[in-house]
Structures are given as C-alpha cells and as structure tokens.
Design a protein around this motif. Structure first.
Motif, PDB file in Angstrom:
ATOM      1  N   THR A   8       4.414  -6.626 -14.258  1.00  0.00           N
ATOM      2  CA  THR A   8       3.545  -5.784 -13.460  1.00  0.00           C
ATOM      3  C   THR A   8       3.260  -6.446 -12.125  1.00  0.00           C
ATOM      4  O   THR A   8       3.048  -7.633 -12.035  1.00  0.00           O
ATOM      5  CB  THR A   8       2.219  -5.547 -14.210  1.00  0.00           C
ATOM      6  OG1 THR A   8       2.528  -4.992 -15.474  1.00  0.00           O
ATOM      7  CG2 THR A   8       1.311  -4.616 -13.431  1.00  0.00           C
ATOM      8  N   LEU A   9       3.240  -5.638 -11.061  1.00  0.00           N
ATOM      9  CA  LEU A   9       2.976  -6.122  -9.720  1.00  0.00           C
ATOM     10  C   LEU A   9       1.871  -5.305  -9.105  1.00  0.00           C
ATOM     11  O   LEU A   9       1.939  -4.090  -9.087  1.00  0.00           O
ATOM     12  CB  LEU A   9       4.240  -5.999  -8.856  1.00  0.00           C
ATOM     13  CG  LEU A   9       4.052  -6.280  -7.366  1.00  0.00           C
ATOM     14  CD1 LEU A   9       3.730  -7.754  -7.164  1.00  0.00           C
ATOM     15  CD2 LEU A   9       5.279  -5.882  -6.604  1.00  0.00           C
ATOM     16  N   ILE A  10       0.837  -5.968  -8.611  1.00  0.00           N
ATOM     17  CA  ILE A  10      -0.243  -5.283  -7.931  1.00  0.00           C
ATOM     18  C   ILE A  10      -0.173  -5.662  -6.464  1.00  0.00           C
ATOM     19  O   ILE A  10      -0.214  -6.837  -6.123  1.00  0.00           O
ATOM     20  CB  ILE A  10      -1.617  -5.666  -8.517  1.00  0.00           C
ATOM     21  CG1 ILE A  10      -1.643  -5.304 -10.005  1.00  0.00           C
ATOM     22  CG2 ILE A  10      -2.738  -4.994  -7.753  1.00  0.00           C
ATOM     23  CD1 ILE A  10      -2.943  -5.686 -10.681  1.00  0.00           C
ATOM     24  N   LEU A  11      -0.062  -4.674  -5.579  1.00  0.00           N
ATOM     25  CA  LEU A  11       0.067  -4.935  -4.162  1.00  0.00           C
ATOM     26  C   LEU A  11      -1.309  -4.938  -3.506  1.00  0.00           C
ATOM     27  O   LEU A  11      -2.200  -4.204  -3.912  1.00  0.00           O
ATOM     28  CB  LEU A  11       0.944  -3.871  -3.498  1.00  0.00           C
ATOM     29  CG  LEU A  11       2.378  -3.825  -4.005  1.00  0.00           C
ATOM     30  CD1 LEU A  11       3.131  -2.760  -3.247  1.00  0.00           C
ATOM     31  CD2 LEU A  11       3.056  -5.167  -3.841  1.00  0.00           C
ATOM     32  N   PRO A  12      -1.490  -5.750  -2.459  1.00  0.00           N
ATOM     33  CA  PRO A  12      -2.796  -5.828  -1.806  1.00  0.00           C
ATOM     34  C   PRO A  12      -3.115  -4.582  -1.010  1.00  0.00           C
ATOM     35  O   PRO A  12      -2.218  -3.904  -0.522  1.00  0.00           O
ATOM     36  CB  PRO A  12      -2.631  -7.035  -0.871  1.00  0.00           C
ATOM     37  CG  PRO A  12      -1.176  -7.141  -0.632  1.00  0.00           C
ATOM     38  CD  PRO A  12      -0.516  -6.661  -1.886  1.00  0.00           C
ATOM     39  N   SER A  13      -4.393  -4.275  -0.879  1.00  0.00           N
ATOM     40  CA  SER A  13      -4.830  -3.173  -0.047  1.00  0.00           C
ATOM     41  C   SER A  13      -4.675  -3.587   1.413  1.00  0.00           C
ATOM     42  O   SER A  13      -4.491  -4.757   1.717  1.00  0.00           O
ATOM     43  CB  SER A  13      -6.276  -2.835  -0.371  1.00  0.00           C
ATOM     44  OG  SER A  13      -7.099  -3.956  -0.111  1.00  0.00           O
ATOM     45  N   PRO A  14      -4.703  -2.648   2.395  1.00  0.00           N
ATOM     46  CA  PRO A  14      -5.086  -1.263   2.212  1.00  0.00           C
ATOM     47  C   PRO A  14      -3.906  -0.337   2.008  1.00  0.00           C
ATOM     48  O   PRO A  14      -4.037   0.860   2.162  1.00  0.00           O
ATOM     49  CB  PRO A  14      -5.768  -0.947   3.543  1.00  0.00           C
ATOM     50  CG  PRO A  14      -4.994  -1.776   4.511  1.00  0.00           C
ATOM     51  CD  PRO A  14      -4.622  -3.034   3.794  1.00  0.00           C
ATOM     52  N   TYR A  15      -2.734  -0.860   1.729  1.00  0.00           N
ATOM     53  CA  TYR A  15      -1.543  -0.021   1.687  1.00  0.00           C
ATOM     54  C   TYR A  15      -1.053   0.190   0.256  1.00  0.00           C
ATOM     55  O   TYR A  15       0.123   0.372   0.006  1.00  0.00           O
ATOM     56  CB  TYR A  15      -0.450  -0.660   2.545  1.00  0.00           C
ATOM     57  CG  TYR A  15      -0.980  -1.178   3.838  1.00  0.00           C
ATOM     58  CD1 TYR A  15      -1.678  -0.316   4.686  1.00  0.00           C
ATOM     59  CD2 TYR A  15      -0.829  -2.504   4.198  1.00  0.00           C
ATOM     60  CE1 TYR A  15      -2.197  -0.780   5.878  1.00  0.00           C
ATOM     61  CE2 TYR A  15      -1.342  -2.971   5.393  1.00  0.00           C
ATOM     62  CZ  TYR A  15      -2.028  -2.093   6.227  1.00  0.00           C
ATOM     63  OH  TYR A  15      -2.533  -2.554   7.406  1.00  0.00           O
ATOM     64  N   LEU A  16      -1.973   0.116  -0.675  1.00  0.00           N
ATOM     65  CA  LEU A  16      -1.631   0.291  -2.085  1.00  0.00           C
ATOM     66  C   LEU A  16      -1.422   1.754  -2.436  1.00  0.00           C
ATOM     67  O   LEU A  16      -2.106   2.623  -1.934  1.00  0.00           O
ATOM     68  CB  LEU A  16      -2.785  -0.230  -2.940  1.00  0.00           C
ATOM     69  CG  LEU A  16      -2.657  -1.662  -3.494  1.00  0.00           C
ATOM     70  CD1 LEU A  16      -3.919  -1.985  -4.252  1.00  0.00           C
ATOM     71  CD2 LEU A  16      -1.465  -1.789  -4.379  1.00  0.00           C
ATOM     72  N   SER A  17      -0.464   2.013  -3.284  1.00  0.00           N
ATOM     73  CA  SER A  17      -0.417   3.313  -3.930  1.00  0.00           C
ATOM     74  C   SER A  17      -1.433   3.276  -5.067  1.00  0.00           C
ATOM     75  O   SER A  17      -1.587   2.260  -5.740  1.00  0.00           O
ATOM     76  CB  SER A  17       0.982   3.571  -4.477  1.00  0.00           C
ATOM     77  OG  SER A  17       0.989   4.719  -5.260  1.00  0.00           O
ATOM     78  N   ALA A 205       1.424   7.039   7.429  1.00  0.00           N
ATOM     79  CA  ALA A 205       1.969   6.122   6.419  1.00  0.00           C
ATOM     80  C   ALA A 205       2.613   6.867   5.254  1.00  0.00           C
ATOM     81  O   ALA A 205       2.388   6.562   4.090  1.00  0.00           O
ATOM     82  CB  ALA A 205       0.874   5.191   5.916  1.00  0.00           C
ATOM     83  N   VAL A 206       3.406   7.854   5.577  1.00  0.00           N
ATOM     84  CA  VAL A 206       4.142   8.633   4.580  1.00  0.00           C
ATOM     85  C   VAL A 206       5.601   8.636   5.005  1.00  0.00           C
ATOM     86  O   VAL A 206       5.941   9.069   6.107  1.00  0.00           O
ATOM     87  CB  VAL A 206       3.614  10.086   4.481  1.00  0.00           C
ATOM     88  CG1 VAL A 206       4.367  10.845   3.398  1.00  0.00           C
ATOM     89  CG2 VAL A 206       2.122  10.100   4.218  1.00  0.00           C
ATOM     90  N   SER A 207       6.467   8.133   4.164  1.00  0.00           N
ATOM     91  CA  SER A 207       7.871   7.993   4.539  1.00  0.00           C
ATOM     92  C   SER A 207       8.583   9.342   4.552  1.00  0.00           C
ATOM     93  O   SER A 207       8.107  10.339   4.006  1.00  0.00           O
ATOM     94  CB  SER A 207       8.581   7.054   3.560  1.00  0.00           C
ATOM     95  OG  SER A 207       8.697   7.659   2.282  1.00  0.00           O
ATOM     96  N   ALA A 208       9.748   9.366   5.184  1.00  0.00           N
ATOM     97  CA  ALA A 208      10.558  10.582   5.234  1.00  0.00           C
ATOM     98  C   ALA A 208      10.961  11.026   3.832  1.00  0.00           C
ATOM     99  O   ALA A 208      11.015  12.222   3.535  1.00  0.00           O
ATOM    100  CB  ALA A 208      11.800  10.347   6.090  1.00  0.00           C
ATOM    101  N   LEU A 209      11.231  10.055   2.963  1.00  0.00           N
ATOM    102  CA  LEU A 209      11.610  10.390   1.588  1.00  0.00           C
ATOM    103  C   LEU A 209      10.441  11.027   0.844  1.00  0.00           C
ATOM    104  O   LEU A 209      10.623  11.981   0.087  1.00  0.00           O
ATOM    105  CB  LEU A 209      12.084   9.133   0.863  1.00  0.00           C
ATOM    106  CG  LEU A 209      12.703   9.329  -0.526  1.00  0.00           C
ATOM    107  CD1 LEU A 209      13.943  10.202  -0.440  1.00  0.00           C
ATOM    108  CD2 LEU A 209      13.049   7.991  -1.161  1.00  0.00           C
ATOM    109  N   GLN A 210       9.240  10.518   1.073  1.00  0.00           N
ATOM    110  CA  GLN A 210       8.062  11.101   0.440  1.00  0.00           C
ATOM    111  C   GLN A 210       7.793  12.503   0.968  1.00  0.00           C
ATOM    112  O   GLN A 210       7.469  13.410   0.200  1.00  0.00           O
ATOM    113  CB  GLN A 210       6.849  10.204   0.676  1.00  0.00           C
ATOM    114  CG  GLN A 210       6.896   8.892  -0.100  1.00  0.00           C
ATOM    115  CD  GLN A 210       5.808   7.935   0.319  1.00  0.00           C
ATOM    116  OE1 GLN A 210       5.466   7.838   1.497  1.00  0.00           O
ATOM    117  NE2 GLN A 210       5.245   7.211  -0.651  1.00  0.00           N
ATOM    118  N   ARG A 211       7.941  12.694   2.271  1.00  0.00           N
ATOM    119  CA  ARG A 211       7.706  14.021   2.849  1.00  0.00           C
ATOM    120  C   ARG A 211       8.707  15.037   2.329  1.00  0.00           C
ATOM    121  O   ARG A 211       8.358  16.192   2.078  1.00  0.00           O
ATOM    122  CB  ARG A 211       7.786  13.949   4.376  1.00  0.00           C
ATOM    123  CG  ARG A 211       6.661  13.165   5.011  1.00  0.00           C
ATOM    124  CD  ARG A 211       6.563  13.449   6.515  1.00  0.00           C
ATOM    125  NE  ARG A 211       7.788  13.139   7.224  1.00  0.00           N
ATOM    126  CZ  ARG A 211       8.083  11.957   7.727  1.00  0.00           C
ATOM    127  NH1 ARG A 211       7.234  10.946   7.572  1.00  0.00           N
ATOM    128  NH2 ARG A 211       9.213  11.756   8.376  1.00  0.00           N
TER     129      ARG A 211
END
Length: 424
Positions: A8-17, A205-211
């Motif tokens: 498991t990997l937890i990414l730091p804020s503020p860019y966390l999903s 902060a929304v990628s082209a793939l996400q859009r």
C-alpha cells in the motif's frame, strides 16, 4: 506471467486522490521486447509539419525584425534551429507565396526576404486566434507547470516547446505580464530565468485521460480493482499484427490493471524501480503530449525537462516499450514522439483552431512550391484564406494514407537505433 507483489502507498497531500486503493505498488510485470514498426502515415505528417514549423518560425523572425525583412546572410546558420536538413536559403525560396525575395538596397548580390500580403493576412488571423483562445493557452501553460517538480520551468527548456504548445511568439513578453496571478518570471540560483506558477489551480489538476473517461466512469474503484480492472485505461492502437500476439496482449492487460497515478499527484513515495512508477511515467508523458496542439514533440525537448518532471534517466525507452500508446519517428534526422490516439486516418482527432490555420498556411506553402511565380495569383483566385474550411484544405494537400491501409512496416534493425539512442 510472473506474480505480483503489492504494497500500500499513501501519497502526500494536497494532490492525493481520496481513494487509497488507487495507490498500490506493483513489481515484476513480465515485459515483452517489441520490434519497432515504421508508420508511413505518421512519418508523413511529421515530415510535412517539420517544413510547416520552419516556415512559421521564419515568418515570426521577419515580424520581429526592425527592418521588416531578413537577409540570406543572417539566416545562413539557422538549419539546426529550424529543424531543416537543407540550407535555409534553398528552403525559403521554395515558398514564394509566403516570402518575397528582393535585392538589398546597398548590396545588390545579397538576397532579402519579406512577407507577402498572403503571409501577412495569415499572421493577422493567427494573432486573432491567439487573442480569442488566450484563456485556453493560459490553462495549457498552467497544466505544464503543475506537472513540474517545483512548479517552475527554465525558459530555455520551454522556448523549444513554444510552437508545439501553441504559445504566442515571445510569450514571455506578450502573455506572461498579463497574468501576474498565474505566472512570474524568476531567476534561478544558476542565473537562468524560469517561469513559475504562482498558485496551484485545482480545477486544472485533471488529466486528459481522466477527462476523456468522465462520461464512462466505471464506479467504485476498489470493487473494480478487485475484479481485475482499473478505473482508467490508456487507449491503445497497436501496429498491425501486434494485437493478435498473446504475449503482448497479456502484458498490456497486466499493465492496464495497475492503478493510474495522475501526473498532477506527487510521486515521492513511489518506488522508482516499481512497475507503478513506470505506469506513472507513461501517464506523465501521455499528459504532456496531450497538451501539445499536434499531439507530438521532439524527444530532445522532453529530455530537457527530465529533472523538472522527476522522470528516470532513461525514460525515453518508454516510447518503444509501449508502441500502442506512443509512436517514435526517425524522420528528418531527429527523433519525434507522437501520441497514437491523437490521430485517426492521418488527421488530428480534435484539431485546435490554431492547427486549422496552420493547415491553411501549409496549403499556401504547397501552392507556392507547385506553381512558383503563379502561386500568389492562384491563392487569391481560390480565396483559400477566407472561404476554404480546414477539411477542404486537408483534402487539397494534407491528407495522407490511412493507418488502416497497411502503412506499418516492421523494421527490426531500426528498433535498436530508436532505443539505444536513449543512452546518450
């Protein structure tokens, strides 16, 4: 297929999903070495747009000149700067519909070039498009800076991408001062000027793939992951023959099962040697190419951003490792990387208004090349600048063979050339 090892990997804020199950590290996906396959359609586009870009840069140089013209002597050493493989004088004389040649007032044997009325009109239309779509340009530039490690990029690394990103000529003087809340020019510790993002913009902060997947959301991320599916998968278009290979299909299925890490999220706690990091690198390169107008750029331009984008040293091997996503071209004595999904049947899928104008620009170039002295009169007679649509322009000069007509050629010998050059 080798087994998986998850942690498991937890990414730091503020860019966390908000969903922690999207951040799992995975190792030991078996990789398949694929042959490099030449695509004649994309190579033709790259060849065409190399001349288009060179002519556009010459047009901008004449516009910037205080005299309103340039001399053959001043541009003699520009071939590398323009990406040309022929002398600049020979190139500029090919297109009399854009560049009018006349002798220097003091040195009769010194050729000079100024813009024709047609080129001036095209330049006015380009300026109008830049003004109308300025907010789109600002957003695109913000997204590029948001992917950088320190939210900043050296101007010397950004300027080569100016044409690819659709930035106006001299953007650091014409665009940046108008948006002090977005950008600021700062001097780095080494003395180089950098463009810095002033404030993180969450709406960007929304990628082209996400859009592209917003309308087809798969639902709960964890439930889908347990079923062996991820919420996002990269569109893939393999060269002819690859799709039927079981080993390639199995490899790509396992790759798609890995969680998608947005290029706008932090990657500090991802194991740099993990397959998850490799997929993150694919996502970053996919996003940056998606931000370019023609969905392509030179590999060296990306390499100059390696440290700012926190990419591994030999990241460009990704392009030959994932031929269903990227295409690496060796045309014009350089290496260009394209996003396969950006093109269909030899045309851009979602052309920007500026690319449509560039199609007109190329049609004017081609008319001048074919008809030489009569080219300008033919253009006025056709009314190409005012009446023709971009689609008509493509039919007149830009359309190329479809990818579906068997234009992929497997060239195993050049695979090593494309991949081994990553080590320089």
């Amino acid at each position: 297929m080798k087994s998986f090892f998850f942690s498991t990997l937890i990414l730091p804020s503020p860019y966390l999903s908000p969903n922690p199950f999207l951040h799992l590290q995975c190792r030991r996906i078996a990789k398949v070495r694929l042959k490099w396959v030449k695509n004649r359609s994309l190579d033709h586009i790259i060849d065409t747009e190399t001349d288009l870009k060179a002519a556009s840069l010459l047009k901008d140089a004449i516009n910037r000149s205080s005299t309103g013209f340039i001399t053959a002597k001043s541009i003699a050493d520009w071939p590398k700067l323009l990406g040309l493989t022929i002398p600049v004088l020979r190139f500029i004389r090919r297109y009399p519909t854009l560049f009018h040649e006349f002798p220097h007032s003091r040195y009769a044997n010194l050729p000079c070039f100024r813009l024709t009325d047609t080129a001036l009109l095209l330049d006015q239309q380009e300026s109008s498009i830049h003004q109308i779509h300025e907010s789109d340009t600002v957003e695109r530039l913000c997204r590029v800076l948001m992917m950088m490690k320190n939210r900043a990029i050296p101007l010397q690394s950004l300027r080569p991408l100016e044409w690819d990103l659709g930035l106006p000529c001299g953007f650091e003087r014409s665009l940046i001062p108008k948006y002090p809340d977005h950008f600021r020019l700062v001097k780095a510790s080494n003395g180089d000027w950098c463009l810095r993002l002033m404030e993180w913009r969450e709406e960007f902060a929304v990628s082209a793939l996400q859009r592209s997947n917003e309308s087809s959301e798969l639902g709960d991320a964890y439930r889908q992951f347990k079923r062996g599916r991820t919420t996002l998968a990269f569109p893939m278009s393999f060269p002819r023959g690859y799709g039927a290979q079981k080993k390639v299909k199995a490899w790509m299925e396992e790759f798609q099962k890995l969680p998608y890490i947005s290029p706008y999220e932090s990657c500090r706690q991802i194991d740099p040697n993990s397959d998850l990091m490799e997929k993150r690198v694919v996502g970053v390169l996919h996003e940056l190419l998606s931000l370019t107008l023609h969905k392509k750029t030179k590999r060296n331009y990306l390499r100059s951003l390696r440290e700012e984008m926190n990419l591994p040293h030999k990241f460009t091997r990704i392009f030959t490792r994932y031929p269903g996503i990227f295409y690496l071209s060796l045309k014009c004595k350089t290496t260009t990387v394209s996003l396969r999904e950006g093109y269909q049947r030899g045309k851009l899928v979602n052309p920007h208004p500026l690319t449509r104008l560039r199609e007109k620009f190329y049609h004017v170039m081609k008319t001048g090349l074919f008809y030489r002295g009569k080219g300008a009169a033919l253009i006025e007679k056709e009314g190409i600048l005012l009446n023709n649509t971009a689609e008509e322009t493509v039919e007149n000069g830009l359309d190329v063979e479809s990818d579906e007509t068997g234009d992929d050629e497997c060239l195993e010998d050049e695979n090593s050339q494309a991949e081994e050059s990553d080590s320089d």
